[in-house]
Design a protein around this motif. Sequence first.
Motif, PDB file in Angstrom:
ATOM      1  N   GLN A  44       0.846  -1.177   0.000  1.00 21.16           N
ATOM      2  CA  GLN A  44       0.000   0.000   0.000  1.00 21.16           C
ATOM      3  C   GLN A  44       0.893   1.242   0.000  1.00 21.16           C
TER       4      GLN A  44
ATOM      5  N   GLU B   3      -9.473  -3.388  -7.971  1.00 22.51           N
ATOM      6  CA  GLU B   3      -9.004  -4.504  -7.163  1.00 22.51           C
ATOM      7  C   GLU B   3      -8.178  -5.428  -8.042  1.00 22.51           C
ATOM      8  N   LYS B 100      -1.189   6.057  -8.271  1.00 23.83           N
ATOM      9  CA  LYS B 100      -1.202   4.921  -7.363  1.00 23.83           C
ATOM     10  C   LYS B 100      -1.105   3.621  -8.124  1.00 23.83           C
ATOM     11  N   ILE B 102      -1.926  -0.292  -7.645  1.00 20.07           N
ATOM     12  CA  ILE B 102      -2.661  -1.257  -6.836  1.00 20.07           C
ATOM     13  C   ILE B 102      -1.982  -2.607  -7.017  1.00 20.07           C
TER      14      ILE B 102
END
Lengths: 116, 113
Positions: A44, B3, B100, B102
Amino acid sequence: DADVTQTPRNRITKTGKRIMLECSQTKGHDRMYWYRQDPGLGLQLIYYSFDVKDINKGEISDGYSVSRQAQAKFSLSLESAIPNQTALYFCATSDLGDRGTRDTQYFGPGTRLTVL
Amino acid sequence: KQEVTQIPAALSVPEGENLVLNCSFTDSAIYNLQWFRQDPGKGLTSLLLIQSSQREQTSGRLNASLDKSSGRSTLYIAASQPGDSATYLCAVRRTSGTYKYIFGTGTRLKVLA
């Protein structure tokens, strides 16, 4: 010598203590990142920096702060450590190379932090 | 919300076997996808990066494919060796919004001599 180094490699501390994790790179990259890895959760993103004057929060920045002291140095601080911050912490870098390599991330060896 | 899923979580194969690792993602609006290798106690090593406009990338015995429409990527390892034993992770970067990646939770591969 490794291109991305992290210190310390292992740290055990107590709840409430201030901790700083350091990252240095010799790749000449502008972009640097801090991640944490927990078993079963994947990595993360905590914070990222696209240059010395650019700092951005990631998805789990609460309880953490960062400092980009120079192009080559990016440190992560836990102002008041708590047990659920026990994890493996990784620093990474990337550059804006040609499209084929842009965003390729280069990781440090990690810091294993345990908060008691 | 993007996801990323990797199945199976663990895999054991005999040396010499060709194998495929799978990565699935729920949002096809990705900028790129990376495959990484992680050895115990060590950081991640980038193996292959596929841009959204590409279908596959190859490096030595490794070949990664990308099918955005179906939300899938595969990492093909030819003629597996014990030295390939590691955890393999895939990560996707979104096309917009906060920068970002994932990450999936990885497939732990063991190649038996």
